[in-house]
Design a protein around this motif. Structure first.
Motif, PDB file in Angstrom:
ATOM      1  N   ASN A  32       0.816  -1.223   0.000  1.00  0.00           N
ATOM      2  CA  ASN A  32       0.000   0.000   0.000  1.00  0.00           C
ATOM      3  C   ASN A  32       0.851   1.275   0.000  1.00  0.00           C
ATOM      4  OD1 ASN A  32      -2.538   1.223  -0.110  1.00  0.00           O
ATOM      5  ND2 ASN A  32      -2.569   1.572   2.103  1.00  0.00           N
ATOM      6  N   LEU A  33       1.970   1.218  -0.729  1.00  0.00           N
ATOM      7  CA  LEU A  33       2.817   2.406  -0.865  1.00  0.00           C
ATOM      8  C   LEU A  33       2.868   2.888  -2.318  1.00  0.00           C
ATOM      9  CD1 LEU A  33       5.820   1.422   1.450  1.00  0.00           C
ATOM     10  CD2 LEU A  33       4.036   3.110   1.927  1.00  0.00           C
ATOM     11  N   GLY A  34       2.007   2.318  -3.153  1.00  0.00           N
ATOM     12  CA  GLY A  34       2.013   2.665  -4.564  1.00  0.00           C
ATOM     13  C   GLY A  34       2.580   1.523  -5.386  1.00  0.00           C
ATOM     14  N   VAL A  35       1.919   1.220  -6.507  1.00  0.00           N
ATOM     15  CA  VAL A  35       2.375   0.126  -7.369  1.00  0.00           C
ATOM     16  C   VAL A  35       3.212   0.684  -8.511  1.00  0.00           C
ATOM     17  CG1 VAL A  35       0.399  -1.311  -6.783  1.00  0.00           C
ATOM     18  CG2 VAL A  35       0.264   0.200  -8.770  1.00  0.00           C
ATOM     19  N   SER A  36       3.834  -0.201  -9.269  1.00  0.00           N
ATOM     20  CA  SER A  36       4.701   0.216 -10.367  1.00  0.00           C
ATOM     21  C   SER A  36       3.895   0.946 -11.438  1.00  0.00           C
ATOM     22  CB  SER A  36       5.400  -0.991 -10.975  1.00  0.00           C
ATOM     23  OG  SER A  36       4.461  -1.807 -11.658  1.00  0.00           O
ATOM     24  N   PRO A  37       4.548   1.787 -12.254  1.00  0.00           N
ATOM     25  CA  PRO A  37       3.830   2.497 -13.322  1.00  0.00           C
ATOM     26  C   PRO A  37       3.045   1.565 -14.241  1.00  0.00           C
ATOM     27  CG  PRO A  37       6.014   3.436 -13.047  1.00  0.00           C
ATOM     28  CD  PRO A  37       5.957   2.215 -12.175  1.00  0.00           C
ATOM     29  N   VAL A  38       3.599   0.386 -14.537  1.00  0.00           N
ATOM     30  CA  VAL A  38       2.935  -0.549 -15.446  1.00  0.00           C
ATOM     31  C   VAL A  38       1.580  -0.995 -14.901  1.00  0.00           C
ATOM     32  CG1 VAL A  38       3.107  -2.810 -16.554  1.00  0.00           C
ATOM     33  CG2 VAL A  38       5.131  -1.362 -16.365  1.00  0.00           C
ATOM     34  N   SER A  39       1.502  -1.185 -13.587  1.00  0.00           N
ATOM     35  CA  SER A  39       0.279  -1.700 -12.954  1.00  0.00           C
ATOM     36  C   SER A  39      -0.627  -0.596 -12.422  1.00  0.00           C
ATOM     37  CB  SER A  39       0.657  -2.624 -11.787  1.00  0.00           C
ATOM     38  OG  SER A  39       1.530  -3.633 -12.206  1.00  0.00           O
ATOM     39  N   SER A  40      -0.174   0.647 -12.502  1.00  0.00           N
ATOM     40  CA  SER A  40      -0.878   1.734 -11.819  1.00  0.00           C
ATOM     41  C   SER A  40      -2.287   1.964 -12.341  1.00  0.00           C
ATOM     42  CB  SER A  40      -0.061   3.032 -11.915  1.00  0.00           C
ATOM     43  OG  SER A  40       0.165   3.384 -13.272  1.00  0.00           O
ATOM     44  N   LEU A  41      -2.500   1.916 -13.662  1.00  0.00           N
ATOM     45  CA  LEU A  41      -3.832   2.172 -14.203  1.00  0.00           C
ATOM     46  C   LEU A  41      -4.805   1.060 -13.818  1.00  0.00           C
ATOM     47  CD1 LEU A  41      -5.775   3.827 -15.880  1.00  0.00           C
ATOM     48  CD2 LEU A  41      -4.927   2.656 -17.922  1.00  0.00           C
ATOM     49  N   ALA A  42      -4.374  -0.187 -13.965  1.00  0.00           N
ATOM     50  CA  ALA A  42      -5.245  -1.313 -13.621  1.00  0.00           C
ATOM     51  C   ALA A  42      -5.652  -1.256 -12.156  1.00  0.00           C
ATOM     52  CB  ALA A  42      -4.530  -2.637 -13.927  1.00  0.00           C
ATOM     53  N   SER A 164       5.544   6.202 -21.920  1.00  0.00           N
ATOM     54  CA  SER A 164       4.456   5.259 -21.652  1.00  0.00           C
ATOM     55  C   SER A 164       4.172   5.168 -20.158  1.00  0.00           C
ATOM     56  CB  SER A 164       4.812   3.871 -22.189  1.00  0.00           C
ATOM     57  OG  SER A 164       4.957   3.871 -23.584  1.00  0.00           O
ATOM     58  N   ASP A 165       5.230   5.051 -19.367  1.00  0.00           N
ATOM     59  CA  ASP A 165       5.060   4.937 -17.911  1.00  0.00           C
ATOM     60  C   ASP A 165       4.440   6.212 -17.329  1.00  0.00           C
ATOM     61  OD1 ASP A 165       6.116   2.414 -17.974  1.00  0.00           O
ATOM     62  OD2 ASP A 165       8.046   2.945 -17.102  1.00  0.00           O
ATOM     63  N   VAL A 166       4.933   7.364 -17.776  1.00  0.00           N
ATOM     64  CA  VAL A 166       4.407   8.637 -17.261  1.00  0.00           C
ATOM     65  C   VAL A 166       2.936   8.791 -17.622  1.00  0.00           C
ATOM     66  CG1 VAL A 166       4.539  11.154 -17.492  1.00  0.00           C
ATOM     67  CG2 VAL A 166       6.640   9.819 -17.214  1.00  0.00           C
ATOM     68  N   ALA A 167       2.590   8.458 -18.866  1.00  0.00           N
ATOM     69  CA  ALA A 167       1.192   8.555 -19.302  1.00  0.00           C
ATOM     70  C   ALA A 167       0.305   7.631 -18.474  1.00  0.00           C
ATOM     71  CB  ALA A 167       1.080   8.216 -20.787  1.00  0.00           C
TER      72      ALA A 167
END
Length: 229
Positions: A32-42, A164-167
């Motif tokens: 619960n500290l934030g997920v990776s950019p790849v998984s963030s949207l899901a 891609s990660d930033v978006a």
């Protein structure tokens, strides 16, 4: 990312890599500290809707496939069909891994516990990615999209990856702020993952690449030599 025909060993490390990667993501979710950019949207969609992270992972990957179609202005049914199958498999692994993590591991009860889980997640994700990448089998939609963006805009892959990660992070942030009024899937762990995962992969590659390729191609020394060179 294809390199010769599919073998049982390559398929094994590919599937193992996807599951290990999902397990690493589950640790970051529980931290619960934030997920990776790849998984963030899901995960942002999961927090907003209550739908399982596996299902939202599939949904997000379908979006990534659609963006590839729009950029390429064509539909490769075989390629996108394979990507869709991989997306469903990875979505299932995400739900299974999160269930295992939540039911068989203690819930973090302090900030220190959360940081420990987050650090563990980084090394598990890196380990899974080494298997996934060394299998030389089809990429997941998000990774394929990064290559498409690189080719379409004539950018270096590293630049396309960053964009891609930033978006993805920006979209995840918007979803979280609009629906749950907090950052949700975005946190210090997102920033650390964006910086550290590549370095961890490089560390694992130094240790594992040659032994792993030797195991994969020991019956074909010529292919092993070709990959090493």
């Amino acid at each position: 990312m294809k390199n010769g025909g599919i073998t049982a060993k390559r398929l094994l490390i590919y599937i193992a890599g996807l599951f290990i990667l999902a397990l690493g993501i589950s640790f970051s979710i529980v931290a619960n500290l934030g997920v990776s950019p790849v998984s963030s949207l899901a995960y942002a969609i999961t927090l907003a809707t209550g739908i399982s992270v596996g299902m939202t992972t599939i949904f997000a990957n379908i979006i990534f496939i659609i963006i590839q179609v729009l950029l390429n202005r064509r539909i490769d049914l075989k390629d996108f069909g394979i990507q869709l199958i991989v997306a469903f498999l990875f979505g299932f692994f995400n739900d299974a891994a999160l269930w295992i993590t939540e039911h068989f591991l203690p819930t973090p009860n302090s900030t220190l516990d959360s940081w420990i889980y987050m650090i563990i997640s980084l090394f598990i994700v890196g380990f899974g990615l080494v298997f996934y990448l060394n299998s030389k089998l089809p990429l997941m939609p998000y990774d394929s999209l990064t290559y498409v963006i690189s080719d379409h805009f004539k950018w270096k892959f590293s630049k396309a990856k960053i964009i891609s990660d930033v978006a993805n992070v920006i979209l995840a942030t918007i979803v979280c702020l609009v629906t749950i009024h907090r950052l949700g899937s975005i946190g210090i762990g997102t920033i650390i993952a964006a910086y550290m995962v590549g370095k961890i992969i490089a560390f694992y590659m130094k240790l594992m690449k040659d032994p792993l390729n030797h195991w994969l191609y020991k019956s074909n020394p010529e292919k092993e030599q070709q990959i090493r060179s």
